[in-house]
Scaffold this motif. Structure first.
Motif, PDB file in Angstrom:
ATOM      1  N   TRP A  44       0.825  -1.196   0.000  1.00 52.86           N
ATOM      2  CA  TRP A  44       0.000   0.000   0.000  1.00 52.86           C
ATOM      3  C   TRP A  44       0.866   1.255   0.000  1.00 52.86           C
ATOM      4  CZ3 TRP A  44      -0.595  -4.115   3.362  1.00 52.86           C
ATOM      5  CH2 TRP A  44      -1.694  -4.930   3.102  1.00 52.86           C
ATOM      6  N   ASP A  97      -7.281  -6.321   2.754  1.00 52.37           N
ATOM      7  CA  ASP A  97      -7.573  -5.781   1.421  1.00 52.37           C
ATOM      8  C   ASP A  97      -9.051  -5.427   1.289  1.00 52.37           C
ATOM      9  OD1 ASP A  97      -4.945  -5.904   0.189  1.00 52.37           O
ATOM     10  OD2 ASP A  97      -5.175  -8.081   0.276  1.00 52.37           O
ATOM     11  N   ASP A  98      -9.922  -6.288   1.803  1.00 49.71           N
ATOM     12  CA  ASP A  98     -11.358  -6.004   1.760  1.00 49.71           C
ATOM     13  C   ASP A  98     -11.696  -4.798   2.630  1.00 49.71           C
ATOM     14  OD1 ASP A  98     -11.732  -8.183   0.095  1.00 49.71           O
ATOM     15  OD2 ASP A  98     -12.132  -9.550   1.772  1.00 49.71           O
ATOM     16  N   ASP A 158     -10.709  -1.586   0.836  1.00 51.14           N
ATOM     17  CA  ASP A 158     -11.595  -1.298  -0.294  1.00 51.14           C
ATOM     18  C   ASP A 158     -12.981  -0.835   0.139  1.00 51.14           C
ATOM     19  OD1 ASP A 158      -9.592  -1.940  -2.061  1.00 51.14           O
ATOM     20  OD2 ASP A 158     -10.274  -4.013  -2.347  1.00 51.14           O
ATOM     21  N   ASP A 159     -13.413  -1.202   1.345  1.00 50.22           N
ATOM     22  CA  ASP A 159     -14.738  -0.839   1.845  1.00 50.22           C
ATOM     23  C   ASP A 159     -14.640   0.462   2.642  1.00 50.22           C
ATOM     24  OD1 ASP A 159     -17.280  -0.649   2.850  1.00 50.22           O
ATOM     25  OD2 ASP A 159     -17.220  -2.543   3.956  1.00 50.22           O
ATOM     26  N   ASP A 170      -8.775   2.978   6.779  1.00 50.85           N
ATOM     27  CA  ASP A 170      -8.702   3.541   5.444  1.00 50.85           C
ATOM     28  C   ASP A 170      -7.284   3.373   4.905  1.00 50.85           C
ATOM     29  OD1 ASP A 170      -7.355   5.358   7.002  1.00 50.85           O
ATOM     30  OD2 ASP A 170      -8.496   7.089   6.356  1.00 50.85           O
ATOM     31  N   LEU A 171      -7.097   3.694   3.641  1.00 47.82           N
ATOM     32  CA  LEU A 171      -5.801   3.506   2.989  1.00 47.82           C
ATOM     33  C   LEU A 171      -4.705   4.307   3.687  1.00 47.82           C
ATOM     34  CD1 LEU A 171      -4.106   2.312   0.719  1.00 47.82           C
ATOM     35  CD2 LEU A 171      -4.801   4.241  -0.714  1.00 47.82           C
TER      36      LEU A 171
END
Length: 138
Positions: free
Chosen positions: A3, A44-45, A48-49, A55-56
């Motif tokens: 990431w 990863d899920d 993406d949600d 959060d990223l």
């Protein structure tokens, strides 16, 4: 897949000796991603949600911190000293990527615990203490 990017690590670096080899940084980031995925398999899920933490930006923050710890102590030295000067490095596994309890909580979306504070518990039964003096004639 990672990431964070090597630039994320370099931008967060404090002090002299910032790493310059972006390929090496990327390898450490990939190693850190393996550790993160092993401890939080659905990361990863979660990223993406948008309704599920983290959060990223949080994952990038944690991954960059993991790599910076490794790059700041690449030999994995736990303690060293010269004369009266001694240094002990933090962490159980210096020189390898690992998650702190706070970082793990961030990735799992749990509250990060603050410092523990001292407290007391009054175990005196209710009504055991009276405010009126005892009757000496009584």
């Amino acid at each position: 897949m990672s990431w964070a990017t090597p630039e994320d690590v370099i931008d967060r670096w404090v002090g002299p000796g910032a790493p310059a080899d972006e390929d090496l940084i990327q390898k450490w980031l990939d190693d850190a991603a393996v550790i993160i995925r092993s401890e939080v398999p659905d990361i990863d899920d979660r990223v993406d949600d948008p309704d599920t933490p983290p959060d990223l930006a949080t994952v990038v923050f944690v991954q960059a911190r993991m790599v910076m710890r490794c790059l700041q102590n690449p030999r994995g030295v736990r303690q060293e000293g010269v004369g009266p000067y001694n240094t002990t490095y933090a962490g159980d596994r210096p020189g390898t990527p690992w998650l702190t309890d706070e970082e793990r909580a961030l990735l799992l979306g749990e509250p990060v615990r603050g410092r523990q504070r001292a407290f007391t518990v009054d175990t005196t039964p209710a009504g055991a203490l009276t405010r009126t003096p005892p009757d000496p004639w009584g």
